[in-house]
Design a protein around this motif. Structure first.
Motif, PDB file in Angstrom:
ATOM      1  N   ASN A 224       0.860  -1.178   0.000  1.00  0.00           N
ATOM      2  CA  ASN A 224       0.000   0.000   0.000  1.00  0.00           C
ATOM      3  C   ASN A 224       0.899   1.230   0.000  1.00  0.00           C
ATOM      4  O   ASN A 224       1.669   1.452   0.933  1.00  0.00           O
ATOM      5  CB  ASN A 224      -0.914   0.008   1.222  1.00  0.00           C
ATOM      6  N   VAL A 225       0.799   2.035  -1.055  1.00  0.00           N
ATOM      7  CA  VAL A 225       1.684   3.186  -1.244  1.00  0.00           C
ATOM      8  C   VAL A 225       0.900   4.469  -1.003  1.00  0.00           C
ATOM      9  O   VAL A 225      -0.176   4.664  -1.575  1.00  0.00           O
ATOM     10  CB  VAL A 225       2.278   3.197  -2.666  1.00  0.00           C
ATOM     11  N   THR A 226       1.435   5.324  -0.163  1.00  0.00           N
ATOM     12  CA  THR A 226       0.831   6.641   0.090  1.00  0.00           C
ATOM     13  C   THR A 226       1.852   7.718  -0.256  1.00  0.00           C
ATOM     14  O   THR A 226       2.971   7.710   0.259  1.00  0.00           O
ATOM     15  CB  THR A 226       0.408   6.788   1.559  1.00  0.00           C
ATOM     16  N   TYR A 227       1.434   8.594  -1.130  1.00  0.00           N
ATOM     17  CA  TYR A 227       2.283   9.714  -1.580  1.00  0.00           C
ATOM     18  C   TYR A 227       1.778  11.003  -0.950  1.00  0.00           C
ATOM     19  O   TYR A 227       0.573  11.266  -0.920  1.00  0.00           O
ATOM     20  CB  TYR A 227       2.225   9.813  -3.101  1.00  0.00           C
ATOM     21  N   ILE A 228       2.699  11.796  -0.410  1.00  0.00           N
ATOM     22  CA  ILE A 228       2.357  13.113   0.131  1.00  0.00           C
ATOM     23  C   ILE A 228       3.326  14.135  -0.443  1.00  0.00           C
ATOM     24  O   ILE A 228       4.539  13.947  -0.397  1.00  0.00           O
ATOM     25  CB  ILE A 228       2.434  13.146   1.676  1.00  0.00           C
ATOM     26  N   ARG A 229       2.760  15.199  -1.017  1.00  0.00           N
ATOM     27  CA  ARG A 229       3.592  16.343  -1.401  1.00  0.00           C
ATOM     28  C   ARG A 229       3.331  17.446  -0.391  1.00  0.00           C
ATOM     29  O   ARG A 229       2.198  17.864  -0.190  1.00  0.00           O
ATOM     30  CB  ARG A 229       3.272  16.831  -2.818  1.00  0.00           C
ATOM     31  N   TRP A 230       4.407  17.894   0.235  1.00  0.00           N
ATOM     32  CA  TRP A 230       4.303  18.887   1.288  1.00  0.00           C
ATOM     33  C   TRP A 230       4.321  20.294   0.694  1.00  0.00           C
ATOM     34  O   TRP A 230       4.962  20.540  -0.323  1.00  0.00           O
ATOM     35  CB  TRP A 230       5.454  18.729   2.278  1.00  0.00           C
ATOM     36  N   SER A 231       3.629  21.200   1.323  1.00  0.00           N
ATOM     37  CA  SER A 231       3.589  22.582   0.836  1.00  0.00           C
ATOM     38  C   SER A 231       4.867  23.334   1.185  1.00  0.00           C
ATOM     39  O   SER A 231       5.118  24.406   0.652  1.00  0.00           O
ATOM     40  CB  SER A 231       2.382  23.325   1.421  1.00  0.00           C
ATOM     41  N   LYS A 232       5.673  22.769   2.061  1.00  0.00           N
ATOM     42  CA  LYS A 232       6.944  23.396   2.423  1.00  0.00           C
ATOM     43  C   LYS A 232       7.963  22.316   2.754  1.00  0.00           C
ATOM     44  O   LYS A 232       7.626  21.145   2.935  1.00  0.00           O
ATOM     45  CB  LYS A 232       6.777  24.354   3.602  1.00  0.00           C
ATOM     46  N   LYS A 233       9.195  22.728   2.863  1.00  0.00           N
ATOM     47  CA  LYS A 233      10.283  21.778   3.122  1.00  0.00           C
ATOM     48  C   LYS A 233      10.133  21.147   4.500  1.00  0.00           C
ATOM     49  O   LYS A 233       9.894  21.845   5.480  1.00  0.00           O
ATOM     50  CB  LYS A 233      11.614  22.510   3.023  1.00  0.00           C
ATOM     51  N   HIS A 265       8.652  19.011  -2.615  1.00  0.00           N
ATOM     52  CA  HIS A 265       8.785  18.426  -1.284  1.00  0.00           C
ATOM     53  C   HIS A 265       7.854  17.210  -1.188  1.00  0.00           C
ATOM     54  O   HIS A 265       6.633  17.353  -1.273  1.00  0.00           O
ATOM     55  CB  HIS A 265       8.418  19.448  -0.216  1.00  0.00           C
ATOM     56  N   HIS A 266       8.410  16.038  -0.964  1.00  0.00           N
ATOM     57  CA  HIS A 266       7.587  14.839  -1.083  1.00  0.00           C
ATOM     58  C   HIS A 266       8.079  13.730  -0.154  1.00  0.00           C
ATOM     59  O   HIS A 266       9.224  13.724   0.298  1.00  0.00           O
ATOM     60  CB  HIS A 266       7.632  14.323  -2.523  1.00  0.00           C
ATOM     61  N   SER A 267       7.184  12.806   0.117  1.00  0.00           N
ATOM     62  CA  SER A 267       7.499  11.584   0.861  1.00  0.00           C
ATOM     63  C   SER A 267       6.599  10.475   0.338  1.00  0.00           C
ATOM     64  O   SER A 267       5.453  10.731  -0.042  1.00  0.00           O
ATOM     65  CB  SER A 267       7.250  11.765   2.364  1.00  0.00           C
ATOM     66  N   LEU A 268       7.118   9.241   0.339  1.00  0.00           N
ATOM     67  CA  LEU A 268       6.319   8.068  -0.022  1.00  0.00           C
ATOM     68  C   LEU A 268       6.403   7.055   1.109  1.00  0.00           C
ATOM     69  O   LEU A 268       7.503   6.716   1.562  1.00  0.00           O
ATOM     70  CB  LEU A 268       6.817   7.423  -1.324  1.00  0.00           C
ATOM     71  N   TYR A 269       5.254   6.586   1.554  1.00  0.00           N
ATOM     72  CA  TYR A 269       5.172   5.620   2.645  1.00  0.00           C
ATOM     73  C   TYR A 269       4.624   4.314   2.081  1.00  0.00           C
ATOM     74  O   TYR A 269       3.537   4.281   1.511  1.00  0.00           O
ATOM     75  CB  TYR A 269       4.276   6.164   3.757  1.00  0.00           C
ATOM     76  N   VAL A 270       5.416   3.263   2.226  1.00  0.00           N
ATOM     77  CA  VAL A 270       5.060   1.969   1.648  1.00  0.00           C
ATOM     78  C   VAL A 270       4.841   0.982   2.777  1.00  0.00           C
ATOM     79  O   VAL A 270       5.778   0.642   3.520  1.00  0.00           O
ATOM     80  CB  VAL A 270       6.164   1.460   0.703  1.00  0.00           C
ATOM     81  N   GLN A 271       3.607   0.520   2.915  1.00  0.00           N
ATOM     82  CA  GLN A 271       3.265  -0.382   4.018  1.00  0.00           C
ATOM     83  C   GLN A 271       2.933  -1.769   3.472  1.00  0.00           C
ATOM     84  O   GLN A 271       2.206  -1.910   2.492  1.00  0.00           O
ATOM     85  CB  GLN A 271       2.059   0.163   4.791  1.00  0.00           C
ATOM     86  N   SER A 272       3.512  -2.797   4.117  1.00  0.00           N
ATOM     87  CA  SER A 272       3.259  -4.165   3.657  1.00  0.00           C
ATOM     88  C   SER A 272       3.736  -5.156   4.704  1.00  0.00           C
ATOM     89  O   SER A 272       4.687  -4.892   5.449  1.00  0.00           O
ATOM     90  CB  SER A 272       3.989  -4.423   2.330  1.00  0.00           C
ATOM     91  N   SER A 273       3.105  -6.322   4.735  1.00  0.00           N
ATOM     92  CA  SER A 273       3.577  -7.406   5.605  1.00  0.00           C
ATOM     93  C   SER A 273       4.918  -7.946   5.102  1.00  0.00           C
ATOM     94  O   SER A 273       5.630  -8.642   5.821  1.00  0.00           O
ATOM     95  CB  SER A 273       2.544  -8.537   5.648  1.00  0.00           C
ATOM     96  N   TYR A 274       5.257  -7.611   3.856  1.00  0.00           N
ATOM     97  CA  TYR A 274       6.554  -7.993   3.298  1.00  0.00           C
ATOM     98  C   TYR A 274       7.693  -7.512   4.182  1.00  0.00           C
ATOM     99  O   TYR A 274       8.746  -8.162   4.295  1.00  0.00           O
ATOM    100  CB  TYR A 274       6.670  -7.398   1.890  1.00  0.00           C
TER     101      TYR A 274
END
Length: 669
Positions: A224-233, A265-274
């Motif tokens: 499960n991939v969640t992408y967030i682009r932040w409005s600031k650093k 400005h971005h982050s990706l959170y990858v969640q898995s039982s893997y």
């Protein structure tokens, strides 16, 4: 209260790398609460008017601290039982057992009042640590509490230094909490996770500019991939965060999109039982044990998918947010070549802007870190190529500057072809509309001469198509008397807040009505001096086709000129005035005036006094002059005049009705 000694020394605590920033220090206690399965954390404080803090506490509704395991938690330092933490900062992450000492950078004492469940019995006790004796921690006797009490921990701080109430009340502190915990609260929004300061929930949405989430199956694993682009650093670098099924971080990797200049400005959170059995290793080779590492084929495929996804997100961000900023900046700083104000030049400028935007979205680094001179050179070179037969060679040039992959190459090639097509289609439509106007005027002047007059027909068309007399002019007045004309003119050339003074006009002058008054929008250098500039104005007097221009018409336009000469609000030496007579035919009087002005070397000139000039032209002169100036486009298009045929096909009689119809048609082009 019994005292216990931790397996540490005061010196080892001081040298352990505790956070010196009060915000990061407090964040450690908040993360500890989330580590303990808390869904709500409250920061409560009270300060007086001068900023002195009366109390500060952090309360969570987690599982509490089991007293039977205390020696393995508070008793150990740099060897905590915690294997993982949620923390996105990469500071303590809860697993080294030193976060609890963070208080020593802003106060002298911390107390943990904690309630935990043991064999369906709720037990409560307090742990205390003092800065002056940090190697020891005191533990109170445990006591049983009522069943309606919930588990959790309240950390209270006492005797503050380097911390005041205004710091805790500041917008900076709120923003830090949103940046530090926003991603975690967002991922757990469906579970109702909250972080509050004095009862007010932290608004992490204020720093989230864009989000996206999707499921990604790879082999036997689902991510499960969640992408967030932040409005600031939010940090110096940006990461892929790998989380197990409990959302605990087990690893992270830099994204390849860390260019600070474009503010993506971005982050990706990858969640898995893997990631339950995953551990990054220093050696990039498959492990022989019971866990997976970064050399695993599934992990490699995952990172490849994430890179492609983030690449598209960056292009989307550039196109929607940054490309227009670049164009605006280039316009403001004069990076783009100078284009004239006529419609054709506007099309050329739009074509160049579109190509610059598309290239920027494909490879922004081409435009980054260039000084003004370098930017001008690059954009000017692109403009020359776009206007030549070498348009598609832009691809080869760009590839010599930066490597484009196959997808980027195809996208840019498509862009160049599409913008060329749009440019050509727009130009054809633009020219076709102008030819329609000219051909309608020709029919009105030559074929419907006795039904056409200047005010109802010709003038109305010229009002909307004054490009016939120069692309650079701005229409100020059409068929208005000089009182209105002067008011409009002064409003155009002066500041918007300055009310024009028209009190000096006498009654006779007020009622004079030139047909078309056009004013140049821009100044140009005065050919007689080095530093001065001139503003050019033109007044056009249109005559119906049945009128031959002679001495009477000349006297009329000369009277206009005399009014301008004598009117103090019109006669600046920085303003040049042209008066233009236009009709179907000229008599010998006008032709003799041509001869008198031959020595000036200006075609159609019949009178010249200081910075005032009078010109006379036939309609054929006007049409031919336009065709000659635009010959390179006219010859390519080969547009045919079908105005009369269309009139006949629709059954319109060639009379005033036809003149009225054509006038409306020309105005709608």
């Amino acid at each position: 209260m019994q005292k216990h000694t931790a397996k540490i020394t005061s010196k080892s605590i001081e040298q352990s790398g505790l956070p010196t920033d009060y915000r990061k220090a407090l964040a450690e206690y908040i993360w500890n609460g989330f580590d303990a399965n808390a869904s709500r954390i409250d920061i409560n404080f009270d300060a007086n008017e001068i900023g002195y803090i009366n109390h500060l506490s952090i309360i969570d509704n987690g599982t509490g601290i089991d007293i039977s395991k205390l020696d393995d938690t508070f008793g150990n330092f740099l060897d905590s039982q915690k294997e993982q933490s949620f923390s996105a900062t990469g500071f303590v992450k809860g697993k080294k057992g030193k976060g609890r000492y963070s208080f020593t950078n802003f106060c002298y004492k911390a107390n943990w009042n904690t309630t935990f469940n043991k064999l369906n019995k709720l037990l409560n006790y307090t742990i205390s640590i003092e800065k002056s004796d940090s190697v020891n921690y005191a533990v109170s006797n445990e006591k049983t509490v009522k069943k309606n009490t919930t588990t959790g921990t309240k950390v209270s701080f006492e005797e503050f230094f380097n911390l005041t109430g205004d710091l805790l009340e500041s917008e900076d502190f709120q923003q830090f909490l949103a940046q530090e915990f926003g991603w975690f609260l967002y991922l757990n929004k469906d579970k109702g996770y909250k972080l509050l300061v004095n009862g007010d929930e932290i608004n992490y949405n204020s720093i989230i500019a864009d989000t996206d989430s999707f499921d990604l199956p790879i082999g036997k694993s689902d991510f499960n991939v969640t992408y967030i682009r932040w409005s600031k650093k939010i940090g110096e670098k940006y990461f892929y965060y790998f989380l197990n099924s409990r959302q605990l971080e087990v690893g992270r990797r830099h994204t390849s999109f860390n260019n600070k200049a474009i503010e993506f400005h971005h982050s990706l959170y990858v969640q898995s039982s893997y990631f339950e059995d995953f551990e990054e290793t220093k050696v990039d080779e498959p492990t022989l044990g019971f866990f997976q590492n970064q050399a695993d084929e599934t992990f490699k495929a995952l990172v490849s998918h994430l890179n492609l996804f983030l690449e598209e997100k960056e292009k989307e961000f550039l196109k929607e947010n940054k490309a227009d900023e670049l164009i605006n900046k280039y316009n403001k700083e004069g990076i783009f070549p100078k284009f004239r104000t006529n419609a054709y030049e506007k099309l050329r400028k739009q074509d160049l802007e579109n190509v610059v935007k598309e290239i920027y979205c494909v490879e922004p680094k081409i435009f980054l870190k260039l000084n003004k001179s370098q930017s001008k050179t690059l954009v000017g070179f692109l403009n020359l190529l776009l206007d030549s037969e070498e348009r598609e060679n832009i691809l080869e040039i760009l590839e010599s500057v930066t490597k484009l992959n196959e997808e980027e190459r195809e996208l840019l090639a498509k862009t160049l072809k599409n913008t060329e097509l749009i440019h050509i289609v727009s130009l054809i439509r633009f020219l076709e509309n102008r030819f329609k106007v000219i051909n309608i005027l020709k029919v009105l002047v030559y074929d419907l001469e006795k039904y056409t007059n200047e005010r109802e027909h010709i003038q109305k068309i010229i009002e909307s198509n004054y490009w016939l007399f120069g692309e650079q002019y701005h229409l100020v007045s059409a068929d208005d008397n000089f009182e209105i004309l002067l008011h409009n003119y002064l409003q155009f050339v002066e500041t918007k807040d300055k009310k024009p003074d028209i009190s000096s006009l006498n009654q006779n002058n007020k009622l004079k009505r030139p047909d078309i008054f056009i004013c140049q929008q821009y100044f140009y250098p005065d050919p007689q001096t080095e530093n001065d500039v001139v503003e050019e104005n033109i007044i056009v007097e249109l005559k119906r086709p049945s009128v031959t221009i002679g001495v009477d018409q000349y006297r009329q336009i000369e009277n206009y000129m005399r009014f301008i000469v004598e009117e103090v609000q019109f006669n600046s030496q920085h303003r040049k005035w042209k008066f233009l007579l236009v009709g179907k035919k000229l008599d010998d009087y006008i032709k003799d005036l041509y001869e008198n002005q031959k020595n000036k070397g200006k075609k159609f000139l019949i009178q010249s006094i200081r910075n005032y000039e009078i010109y006379a032209m036939t309609w054929d002169d006007v049409f031919t002059d336009y065709r000659i100036k635009n010959k390179h486009m006219v010859d390519k298009l080969k547009y045919k005049n079908t105005v009369l045929e269309e009139l006949k096909d629709t059954g319109v009689t060639l009379d005033k009705e036809a003149s009225d119809l054509l006038t409306r048609k020309a105005k709608s082009v």
